[in-house]
Each structure stands twice: as C-alpha cells, then as structure tokens.
Design a protein around this motif. Structure first.
Motif, mmCIF file in Angstrom:
data_model
loop_
_atom_site.group_PDB
_atom_site.id
_atom_site.type_symbol
_atom_site.label_atom_id
_atom_site.label_comp_id
_atom_site.label_asym_id
_atom_site.label_seq_id
_atom_site.Cartn_x
_atom_site.Cartn_y
_atom_site.Cartn_z
ATOM 1 N N SER A 19 0.834 -1.202 0.000
ATOM 2 C CA SER A 19 0.000 0.000 0.000
ATOM 3 C C SER A 19 0.872 1.257 0.000
ATOM 4 O O SER A 19 2.103 1.170 0.111
ATOM 5 C CB SER A 19 -0.882 0.001 1.249
ATOM 6 O OG SER A 19 -0.072 0.180 2.404
ATOM 7 N N HIS A 20 0.234 2.390 -0.048
ATOM 8 C CA HIS A 20 0.963 3.664 0.048
ATOM 9 C C HIS A 20 1.651 3.773 1.411
ATOM 10 O O HIS A 20 2.766 4.299 1.506
ATOM 11 C CB HIS A 20 0.017 4.841 -0.173
ATOM 12 C CG HIS A 20 -0.409 4.991 -1.596
ATOM 13 N ND1 HIS A 20 -0.471 6.193 -2.230
ATOM 14 C CD2 HIS A 20 -0.795 4.074 -2.519
ATOM 15 C CE1 HIS A 20 -0.869 6.024 -3.474
ATOM 16 N NE2 HIS A 20 -1.080 4.744 -3.669
ATOM 17 N N GLU A 25 6.884 3.434 4.667
ATOM 18 C CA GLU A 25 7.778 2.716 5.578
ATOM 19 C C GLU A 25 8.999 2.164 4.846
ATOM 20 O O GLU A 25 10.121 2.256 5.347
ATOM 21 C CB GLU A 25 7.019 1.599 6.293
ATOM 22 C CG GLU A 25 6.029 2.144 7.305
ATOM 23 C CD GLU A 25 5.444 1.058 8.179
ATOM 24 O OE1 GLU A 25 6.210 0.197 8.642
ATOM 25 O OE2 GLU A 25 4.223 1.083 8.385
ATOM 26 N N LEU A 26 8.786 1.598 3.666
ATOM 27 C CA LEU A 26 9.913 1.097 2.880
ATOM 28 C C LEU A 26 10.814 2.252 2.463
ATOM 29 O O LEU A 26 12.037 2.160 2.540
ATOM 30 C CB LEU A 26 9.418 0.335 1.652
ATOM 31 C CG LEU A 26 10.496 -0.141 0.683
ATOM 32 C CD1 LEU A 26 11.529 -1.029 1.367
ATOM 33 C CD2 LEU A 26 9.856 -0.869 -0.499
ATOM 34 N N GLY A 27 10.204 3.356 2.033
ATOM 35 C CA GLY A 27 10.988 4.525 1.638
ATOM 36 C C GLY A 27 11.857 5.027 2.777
ATOM 37 O O GLY A 27 13.036 5.351 2.581
ATOM 38 N N CYS A 28 11.306 5.067 3.979
ATOM 39 C CA CYS A 28 12.091 5.498 5.145
ATOM 40 C C CYS A 28 13.226 4.523 5.434
ATOM 41 O O CYS A 28 14.338 4.951 5.777
ATOM 42 C CB CYS A 28 11.180 5.670 6.354
ATOM 43 S SG CYS A 28 10.047 7.077 6.194
ATOM 44 N N HIS A 49 2.735 2.919 -11.741
ATOM 45 C CA HIS A 49 3.232 3.984 -12.618
ATOM 46 C C HIS A 49 3.005 5.397 -12.071
ATOM 47 O O HIS A 49 2.997 6.367 -12.828
ATOM 48 C CB HIS A 49 2.647 3.845 -14.029
ATOM 49 C CG HIS A 49 2.957 2.515 -14.638
ATOM 50 N ND1 HIS A 49 4.188 2.208 -15.163
ATOM 51 C CD2 HIS A 49 2.207 1.389 -14.751
ATOM 52 C CE1 HIS A 49 4.178 0.954 -15.590
ATOM 53 N NE2 HIS A 49 2.993 0.433 -15.349
ATOM 54 N N VAL A 50 2.827 5.496 -10.750
ATOM 55 C CA VAL A 50 2.708 6.802 -10.092
ATOM 56 C C VAL A 50 3.794 6.880 -9.021
ATOM 57 O O VAL A 50 3.904 5.982 -8.180
ATOM 58 C CB VAL A 50 1.313 6.983 -9.440
ATOM 59 C CG1 VAL A 50 1.244 8.282 -8.659
ATOM 60 C CG2 VAL A 50 0.211 6.915 -10.486
ATOM 61 N N LEU A 51 4.597 7.935 -9.043
ATOM 62 C CA LEU A 51 5.603 8.118 -7.996
ATOM 63 C C LEU A 51 4.892 8.461 -6.695
ATOM 64 O O LEU A 51 4.182 9.463 -6.625
ATOM 65 C CB LEU A 51 6.569 9.244 -8.360
ATOM 66 C CG LEU A 51 7.664 8.867 -9.333
ATOM 67 C CD1 LEU A 51 8.452 10.096 -9.758
ATOM 68 C CD2 LEU A 51 8.584 7.832 -8.745
ATOM 69 N N ILE A 52 5.079 7.611 -5.693
ATOM 70 C CA ILE A 52 4.405 7.864 -4.421
ATOM 71 C C ILE A 52 5.385 8.137 -3.290
ATOM 72 O O ILE A 52 4.972 8.540 -2.207
ATOM 73 C CB ILE A 52 3.447 6.707 -4.048
ATOM 74 C CG1 ILE A 52 4.201 5.391 -3.952
ATOM 75 C CG2 ILE A 52 2.308 6.613 -5.044
ATOM 76 C CD1 ILE A 52 3.361 4.262 -3.394
ATOM 77 N N GLY A 121 3.459 -13.388 -8.400
ATOM 78 C CA GLY A 121 4.037 -12.962 -9.655
ATOM 79 C C GLY A 121 3.797 -11.573 -10.182
ATOM 80 O O GLY A 121 4.555 -11.119 -11.013
ATOM 81 N N SER A 122 2.770 -10.859 -9.766
ATOM 82 C CA SER A 122 2.472 -9.563 -10.371
ATOM 83 C C SER A 122 3.429 -8.466 -9.905
ATOM 84 O O SER A 122 3.614 -8.268 -8.710
ATOM 85 C CB SER A 122 1.041 -9.134 -10.026
ATOM 86 O OG SER A 122 0.112 -10.035 -10.556
ATOM 87 N N VAL A 123 4.022 -7.756 -10.854
ATOM 88 C CA VAL A 123 4.848 -6.594 -10.545
ATOM 89 C C VAL A 123 3.930 -5.376 -10.550
ATOM 90 O O VAL A 123 3.265 -5.098 -11.549
ATOM 91 C CB VAL A 123 5.998 -6.415 -11.556
ATOM 92 C CG1 VAL A 123 6.739 -5.100 -11.327
ATOM 93 C CG2 VAL A 123 6.963 -7.594 -11.463
ATOM 94 N N ILE A 124 3.893 -4.678 -9.417
ATOM 95 C CA ILE A 124 2.989 -3.531 -9.282
ATOM 96 C C ILE A 124 3.726 -2.213 -9.106
ATOM 97 O O ILE A 124 3.098 -1.164 -9.003
ATOM 98 C CB ILE A 124 2.003 -3.738 -8.114
ATOM 99 C CG1 ILE A 124 2.758 -3.878 -6.791
ATOM 100 C CG2 ILE A 124 1.097 -4.930 -8.377
ATOM 101 C CD1 ILE A 124 1.882 -3.729 -5.560
ATOM 102 N N GLY A 125 5.058 -2.273 -9.052
ATOM 103 C CA GLY A 125 5.801 -1.045 -8.847
ATOM 104 C C GLY A 125 7.293 -1.255 -8.927
ATOM 105 O O GLY A 125 7.769 -2.350 -9.224
#
Length: 154
Positions: A19-20, A25-28, A49-52, A121-125
């Motif tokens: 999720s966003h 949390e991953l970004g931090c 395909h949206v920079l979050i 398997g799905s790549v979402i980002g």
C-alpha cells in the motif's frame, strides 16, 4: 554480486500486499540505509506507474532523477531488477539497444532498480536508488529492503 544472487533477492523480497503506507515505511528504510553509504543517494518508489515516494538529499538533483527514470523504465518493461538485466545482457553477449530494442537514453541496465512484486508474480511497482556506482546503488537498495522485511515479515 552475480545473476544467481539477483534471482535469489527477487524471490526473497516479494510482498503479500503493498500500500501507500507500506511505500512510506519502505521509503524510510531505504533513506536510512542510503544515509549510511559514502555518498548521497536519491530514492524513489513508484506504484502502478505513479511516484508515491521520492527523497532527494542534498547533493542530488536532476541528474539523479534522470537515472532513476531510466532504472524504473527497465524494471517496468522487463519486470526484473535492473542489475539482473545487466547480468543477463552480459551473460548472453547481448546489447540493450540491438537485442532488447531498448533505447539506452531511456533505459538503464545497471544496479539500482528493483521490482515491487506481489507473491504469485504480479509486478505492481518499482523501487529505485541512484547516486553511487551501480553495484553500491543495488547494495543500498537491498539493505533498505532487508530492514523493511525484518520489521514486516511477509
């Protein structure tokens, strides 16, 4: 670092869901890992395909943004890490433009881009970092993932 390690990392670092809030949390975790490297690293997370998530510390800027875009492009197109792409091209004696029909001005086969893949398997980002030589970019990215997964086992 080699192709087999890239494959193992892609298998290990898959998400049940994403999720966003997870991106924050991953970004931090990525920013923290990158801050311990010997130079400034820009960090981006793209979801559908949206920079979050985007962080550009002092010493980074447009040049890094261009590299991040090229890394995101190859991960989105090939659905594998940008470093894995580099190793596969080398192993097969192939060229990015000639054999994969990808413009090197728009795509980068080097370390620093990693797929956000859901189990199954799905790549979402895409996660991308830029600022150091490509193997160090990849190492910083993997350290950020390791820290995130340590707190959030999947």
């Amino acid at each position: 670092m080699d192709l087999e390690q890239c494959l193992q990392q892609e298998q290990l670092y898959q998400f049940r869901n994403f999720s966003h809030a997870d991106a924050w949390e991953l970004g931090c975790a990525l920013v923290s890992a990158c801050a311990e490297m010997e130079g400034p690293l820009a960090v981006e997370i793209e979801l559908n395909h949206v920079l979050i998530f985007r962080y550009y510390p002092d010493g980074t800027g447009k040049f890094h943004e261009q590299w991040l875009q090229r890394k995101r492009n190859i991960v989105n197109t090939m659905e594998k890490s940008s470093l894995r792409c580099k190793f596969e091209l080398a192993q097969n004696g192939e060229d990015l433009a000639r054999d994969w029909c990808l413009d090197p001005m728009q795509y980068a086969a080097c370390g620093g881009g990693f797929p956000i893949r859901l189990r199954g398997g799905s790549v979402i980002g895409v996660i991308a970092v830029s600022g150091l030589p490509d193997l160090r970019d990849h190492a910083a990215l993997i350290e950020g993932l390791r820290r995130y997964f340590e707190k959030h086992p999947q």
